[in-house]
Design an enzyme around this catalytic site. Sequence first.
Site, PDB file in Angstrom:
ATOM      1  N   GLU A  14     -23.748 -13.443  89.433  1.00 32.98           N
ATOM      2  CA  GLU A  14     -22.201 -12.500  89.356  1.00 32.98           C
ATOM      3  C   GLU A  14     -21.617 -12.714  87.560  1.00 32.98           C
ATOM      4  OE1 GLU A  14     -22.195 -16.017  90.109  1.00 32.98           O
ATOM      5  OE2 GLU A  14     -20.393 -15.921  91.620  1.00 32.98           O
ATOM      6  N   ASP A  87     -21.778 -17.794  93.031  1.00 36.53           N
ATOM      7  CA  ASP A  87     -21.340 -18.998  93.545  1.00 36.53           C
ATOM      8  C   ASP A  87     -20.735 -18.951  94.768  1.00 36.53           C
ATOM      9  OD1 ASP A  87     -20.903 -19.390  90.335  1.00 36.53           O
ATOM     10  OD2 ASP A  87     -19.362 -18.558  91.072  1.00 36.53           O
ATOM     11  N   ASP A  89     -18.722 -20.725  96.344  1.00 35.38           N
ATOM     12  CA  ASP A  89     -17.403 -20.339  97.534  1.00 35.38           C
ATOM     13  C   ASP A  89     -16.935 -19.219  98.169  1.00 35.38           C
ATOM     14  OD1 ASP A  89     -16.621 -18.498  95.542  1.00 35.38           O
ATOM     15  OD2 ASP A  89     -15.250 -20.182  94.399  1.00 35.38           O
ATOM     16  N   GLU A  91     -15.025 -16.745  97.267  1.00 36.03           N
ATOM     17  CA  GLU A  91     -15.187 -15.241  96.457  1.00 36.03           C
ATOM     18  C   GLU A  91     -16.509 -14.699  96.450  1.00 36.03           C
ATOM     19  OE1 GLU A  91     -12.112 -14.680  96.018  1.00 36.03           O
ATOM     20  OE2 GLU A  91     -12.312 -12.444  95.570  1.00 36.03           O
ATOM     21  N   TYR A 297     -19.682 -27.140  89.653  1.00 34.36           N
ATOM     22  CA  TYR A 297     -18.294 -25.928  89.948  1.00 34.36           C
ATOM     23  C   TYR A 297     -17.655 -26.172  89.299  1.00 34.36           C
ATOM     24  CZ  TYR A 297     -17.035 -21.109  92.101  1.00 34.36           C
ATOM     25  OH  TYR A 297     -16.562 -20.264  92.112  1.00 34.36           O
ATOM     26  N   ARG A 299     -14.216 -25.011  90.908  1.00 32.27           N
ATOM     27  CA  ARG A 299     -12.989 -24.920  92.120  1.00 32.27           C
ATOM     28  C   ARG A 299     -13.672 -26.170  93.332  1.00 32.27           C
ATOM     29  NH1 ARG A 299     -13.850 -18.188  91.625  1.00 32.27           N
ATOM     30  NH2 ARG A 299     -12.464 -17.958  89.928  1.00 32.27           N
ATOM     31  N   HIS A 344     -17.699 -29.742  98.337  1.00 28.51           N
ATOM     32  CA  HIS A 344     -17.998 -29.269  97.345  1.00 28.51           C
ATOM     33  C   HIS A 344     -18.307 -30.896  96.901  1.00 28.51           C
ATOM     34  CE1 HIS A 344     -16.861 -25.348  97.830  1.00 28.51           C
ATOM     35  NE2 HIS A 344     -17.899 -25.210  98.272  1.00 28.51           N
TER      36      HIS A 344
END
Length: 666
Positions: A14, A87, A89, A91, A297, A299, A344
């Site tokens: 992205e 990514d 997650d 999103e 990552y 988040r 995660h």
Amino acid sequence: MSKAKEKNTLIIVESPTKARTISGFLGNGFEIQSSYGHVRDLPKSKLGVDLENNFEPVYVIQPKAKENLEKLQKLAKKAGSIILATDEDREGEAIAFHLAQALELKKIERIAFHEITKVAIEEALKTPRGINMNLVDAQQARRVLDRLVGYELSPFLWKKIKYGLSAGRVQSAALRLLVEREKEVLAFNPEKYFTISATFFSLDKKRKIQAELFKINSENIQEPGIESEAEVKKILKNLLDSSAQVFEIARKELKKSPLAPFTTSTMQQESYSRLRYSAKQTMMLAQQLYEKGFITYMRTDSVNLSKDSVSSAREFIQQSFGKEYLPEKPNFYKTKSKMAQEAHEAVRPTNAFLVPEEFKIKNEDAKQAKLYELIWRRFVSCQMEKAVVSQESVVVEASFKKDNYYFKANGQKILFDGYLKASSSTTKELILPSLEKSEGLVINDPKLEEHFTQPPPRFNDASLVKMLESLGIGRPSTYASIISTLTARDYVSRTESKSLQSTNLGVLVTDLLTHHFNNIVDYQFTAKIEDEFDEIADKGADWRKMIKNFYEPFHQNLLKKETEVTRAEATERPSNEVCDKCGSPMVVKYGRYGEFLGCSKYPECSNIKKIPKPSQDTGILCPGCGEKDGGKVVMRRTKARKRIFYGCSRWPQCNFASWKRPDDGE
Ligand SMILES: [Zn+2]
Ligand SMILES: [Zn+2]
């Protein structure tokens, strides 16, 4: 071009930075492209949710994504296989889903990873999977629900308060926290109190100790201190003639454990506390570090660490600090969050051996370097040995006639620094002089200090994120945007010290929502909705049913309130002022230019006036101008440090100002 040439594998991510980093790891045969974020979303100018059709979202291709999508389409046709590597997650999963739809991909291969390193990418390429629709649905549910609330509630605010306002799930609950705190701050009445300290000398005058009075006879002094000025003056007088001795010496050894590695929330808190970076700025920098391959990552609410990362940290610790800094077994931290499937990792450096000094050479951005250093130190220190601290306290007894006054001094000494060697946190040493129990001392210069009790502190980025997390409001992906949305919409402003302060507008909107849309600002309700999103992600709960359960009562209530709530109710509140034209009470009204006082008899009486500046009247005549012009002493706070002082109500005509209340005497 020879037909025999093998076709490329097209990898789509992205962000262009991420694409560049991955290109550096993978050799020939791979083409890495960026989607530049979401390619499809709900439309900007329409609701985009089909209420007749079970909340079906009506997605549109983002105008800015069109050109790039055409390019990706061409590359996809030529490619041998296509891998979506957005990514890890919700999103990221949703971006992959929309890419697959927009590019009409038949065979989807999806890979995900915690960190953008050669090893992690190669590992992920071995086990591609399909798109995880539970994660996608959790993201869709959030998107649709927030769209419905915003789309229906905002126009309500336009009609009742002011055009252009907005309300939203989560943001409105967070705003309520700030509004409630602001009300506490404004309602707070500072009270004066005193503390007493003294210096005691040894008889040979070679040693001295500074200590604070904490107990009189058998009574501990109540927090925060002594209220009566007459009493402290009597104590001071007695102390001058007292005889003193060392009453008690206590020492204890304490082990201090390192803190867990960063989650999004603790990283934002620490970054604000140490670097004064806002939550938003921290996330932007962390994302850059992640996309360049320096950290995992950003988040996450997990404190898990991969086995490899722990063993490389241990290797680094042994090499750089020595064996005594390495615990026998790795330190283990337990994740508080109940999310199981989205297991995660904590935010950590991808390479423990890349020390902050070397990072600065590799990567020139100074702000990124500072955040990297925090992350690196937190990670390395979390795998180090406990520190050992010796704490000492000395109690001095000063006696006058039948009264005994007890003073205490605390010291601490680091016996073994352990994890502190790598940590960003510092532990101050304070070494007390060596004294003997019952040793006679001479009291010198007992002093009283005047203080005022302080209101509860306003929230800042660090304390608000901590509060949101503890209430279960928001998630690692949303803490930063909650704060930036509130400031962007003028519901919250920043004080000079960067604290968050709700505005009049913020109070007005919160009061209205609290009275009429309580669920939207209710902490528990908001947390419950977050849990329901997790249920969709983790267990595949039905997202449409969840939306239905929320939306139907919300919509019914809204229809009712449309007619029930008047504009006056939404924008007026009582005041203590009386109209000087007709004697009726005045009300605080909210207009285009903010708040003002208007007569409650409007439209018969149209008297308006400015709201007097909040100040606290002491009822004392101003020593400067009181006799002549009737100025009164009012309590104010300094701009910079919010320290209380006393000034004149006729300022700026009269310049009287004092730290002390003028009726304090002496
Ligand atoms: Zn009037
Ligand atoms: Zn004055």
